[in-house]
Design a protein around this motif. Structure first.
Motif, PDB file in Angstrom:
ATOM      1  N   THR A  56     -15.891 -31.746 -29.704  1.00  0.00           N
ATOM      2  CA  THR A  56     -16.148 -30.310 -29.745  1.00  0.00           C
ATOM      3  C   THR A  56     -17.617 -30.085 -29.374  1.00  0.00           C
ATOM      4  O   THR A  56     -18.478 -30.926 -29.641  1.00  0.00           O
ATOM      5  CB  THR A  56     -15.860 -29.721 -31.130  1.00  0.00           C
ATOM      6  N   PHE A  57     -17.882 -28.949 -28.758  1.00  0.00           N
ATOM      7  CA  PHE A  57     -19.221 -28.640 -28.286  1.00  0.00           C
ATOM      8  C   PHE A  57     -19.738 -27.367 -28.950  1.00  0.00           C
ATOM      9  O   PHE A  57     -18.964 -26.478 -29.297  1.00  0.00           O
ATOM     10  CB  PHE A  57     -19.231 -28.442 -26.762  1.00  0.00           C
ATOM     11  N   THR A  58     -21.052 -27.316 -29.107  1.00  0.00           N
ATOM     12  CA  THR A  58     -21.720 -26.118 -29.611  1.00  0.00           C
ATOM     13  C   THR A  58     -22.595 -25.545 -28.505  1.00  0.00           C
ATOM     14  O   THR A  58     -23.330 -26.293 -27.847  1.00  0.00           O
ATOM     15  CB  THR A  58     -22.594 -26.438 -30.839  1.00  0.00           C
ATOM     16  N   LYS A  59     -22.509 -24.241 -28.291  1.00  0.00           N
ATOM     17  CA  LYS A  59     -23.305 -23.591 -27.261  1.00  0.00           C
ATOM     18  C   LYS A  59     -24.624 -23.113 -27.852  1.00  0.00           C
ATOM     19  O   LYS A  59     -24.654 -22.369 -28.832  1.00  0.00           O
ATOM     20  CB  LYS A  59     -22.536 -22.404 -26.665  1.00  0.00           C
TER      21      LYS A  59
ATOM     22  N   ASN B  16     -26.861 -23.932 -22.938  1.00  0.00           N
ATOM     23  CA  ASN B  16     -26.462 -25.321 -22.796  1.00  0.00           C
ATOM     24  C   ASN B  16     -25.463 -25.717 -23.872  1.00  0.00           C
ATOM     25  O   ASN B  16     -25.405 -25.100 -24.941  1.00  0.00           O
ATOM     26  CB  ASN B  16     -27.692 -26.241 -22.880  1.00  0.00           C
ATOM     27  N   LEU B  17     -24.677 -26.752 -23.581  1.00  0.00           N
ATOM     28  CA  LEU B  17     -23.701 -27.266 -24.532  1.00  0.00           C
ATOM     29  C   LEU B  17     -24.156 -28.612 -25.067  1.00  0.00           C
ATOM     30  O   LEU B  17     -24.669 -29.447 -24.323  1.00  0.00           O
ATOM     31  CB  LEU B  17     -22.327 -27.424 -23.869  1.00  0.00           C
ATOM     32  N   VAL B  18     -23.982 -28.815 -26.369  1.00  0.00           N
ATOM     33  CA  VAL B  18     -24.258 -30.114 -26.979  1.00  0.00           C
ATOM     34  C   VAL B  18     -23.031 -30.538 -27.785  1.00  0.00           C
ATOM     35  O   VAL B  18     -22.287 -29.690 -28.304  1.00  0.00           O
ATOM     36  CB  VAL B  18     -25.493 -30.078 -27.901  1.00  0.00           C
ATOM     37  N   VAL B  19     -22.809 -31.827 -27.875  1.00  0.00           N
ATOM     38  CA  VAL B  19     -21.680 -32.338 -28.643  1.00  0.00           C
ATOM     39  C   VAL B  19     -21.953 -32.140 -30.133  1.00  0.00           C
ATOM     40  O   VAL B  19     -22.961 -32.628 -30.654  1.00  0.00           O
ATOM     41  CB  VAL B  19     -21.430 -33.834 -28.350  1.00  0.00           C
ATOM     42  N   SER B  20     -21.086 -31.415 -30.807  1.00  0.00           N
ATOM     43  CA  SER B  20     -21.232 -31.208 -32.249  1.00  0.00           C
ATOM     44  C   SER B  20     -20.360 -32.185 -33.038  1.00  0.00           C
ATOM     45  O   SER B  20     -20.665 -32.517 -34.178  1.00  0.00           O
ATOM     46  CB  SER B  20     -20.871 -29.772 -32.626  1.00  0.00           C
TER      47      SER B  20
ATOM     48  N   ARG C   3     -18.103 -35.780 -32.005  1.00  0.00           N
ATOM     49  CA  ARG C   3     -17.592 -36.663 -30.971  1.00  0.00           C
ATOM     50  C   ARG C   3     -16.089 -36.853 -31.099  1.00  0.00           C
ATOM     51  O   ARG C   3     -15.533 -36.760 -32.190  1.00  0.00           O
ATOM     52  CB  ARG C   3     -18.305 -38.012 -31.015  1.00  0.00           C
TER      53      ARG C   3
ATOM     54  N   GLY D 274     -17.704 -37.088 -24.314  1.00  0.00           N
ATOM     55  CA  GLY D 274     -18.161 -35.861 -23.690  1.00  0.00           C
ATOM     56  C   GLY D 274     -18.855 -36.079 -22.370  1.00  0.00           C
ATOM     57  O   GLY D 274     -19.391 -35.143 -21.768  1.00  0.00           O
TER      58      GLY D 274
ATOM     59  N   ARG E 218     -17.763 -34.034 -19.176  1.00  0.00           N
ATOM     60  CA  ARG E 218     -18.367 -32.712 -19.022  1.00  0.00           C
ATOM     61  C   ARG E 218     -19.778 -32.832 -18.458  1.00  0.00           C
ATOM     62  O   ARG E 218     -20.219 -32.016 -17.656  1.00  0.00           O
ATOM     63  CB  ARG E 218     -18.414 -31.991 -20.379  1.00  0.00           C
TER      64      ARG E 218
END
Length: 207
Positions: A48-51, A56-60, A62, A178, A181
């Motif tokens: 899942t990713f957090t904006k 930008n998106l970061v992996v919240s 794995r 991730g 992506r």
């Protein structure tokens, strides 16, 4: 019975898509191995990713490869309500991928780690090779001190079935991290020159 011992279908994700004449659907696929005492299923779970405010998106969280063990209750019948799961991290997937025909490994998980119930539930996954190199025994032991239960699942896996497991896990590994992506957003080459969007990567490559 041999024809029923394994079935193969695999996807790296659960994605929505449209089918003509229907609404959007989710795709669920797994690699399933049905044996006499239990069934084993492998499912990829994407991260899942957090904006961020920057966009930008970061992996919240794995992704993992989820192993599902289901006990048999009769010939070709399984009690899906009593399944147990074991989530393989990227590093644990790497351990599975690197196993040779005479190698074995074991993993231990505490689902309640960092909570007040830490240590009350213990899961142990074991992958042991057959002496003749013909396959592996994949077993899961779950001890639940809260419910005072102990469950054991044992699934014999042939060399061919394990080869599918390893190949599927190798394919899905970048996706649960991730990195698929990340690579889809890499700069492209325009007019023979590399984009300057990520100069720090260019510097690293020059080294």
């Amino acid at each position: 019975m041999h024809a029923y011992t394994h079935s193969t279908s695999f996807s790296t994700a659960s994605k929505s898509f449209s089918v003509k004449g229907t609404s959007a659907h989710n795709v669920f696929a797994s690699f399933d191995i049905f044996k006499g005492k239990a069934a084993l299923s492998l499912d990829p779970v994407l991260p899942t990713f957090t904006k961020l405010e920057s966009g930008n998106l970061v992996v919240s969280r794995r992704g993992v490869v989820m192993l599902k063990f289901t006990p048999a209750i009769g010939e070709r019948k399984y009690d899906w309500e009593k399944k147990q799961v074991f989530a393989l991290s990227a590093t644990e997937v790497g351990s599975l991928i690197s196993l040779g025909p005479k190698d074995s490994c074991e993993f231990f998980h505490d689902p309640s780690m960092k909570s007040s119930n830490a240590g009350q539930v213990r899961k142990s996954l074991s992958i042991k090779c057959h002496a003749d190199g013909s396959g592996y025994l994949v077993s899961l032991a779950v001890v639940n001190n809260l419910l005072k239960t102990k469950e054991n699942f044992i699934v014999p896996v042939t060399a061919a079935e394990f080869a599918v497991m390893k190949t599927a896990c190798s394919f899905v590994l970048p996706h649960i991290m991730g990195w698929d992506r990340l690579m889809s957003n890499m700069p492209t080459v325009v007019g023979g020159q590399q984009s300057k969007v990520v100069p720090q990567l260019l510097d690293e490559w020059d080294r």
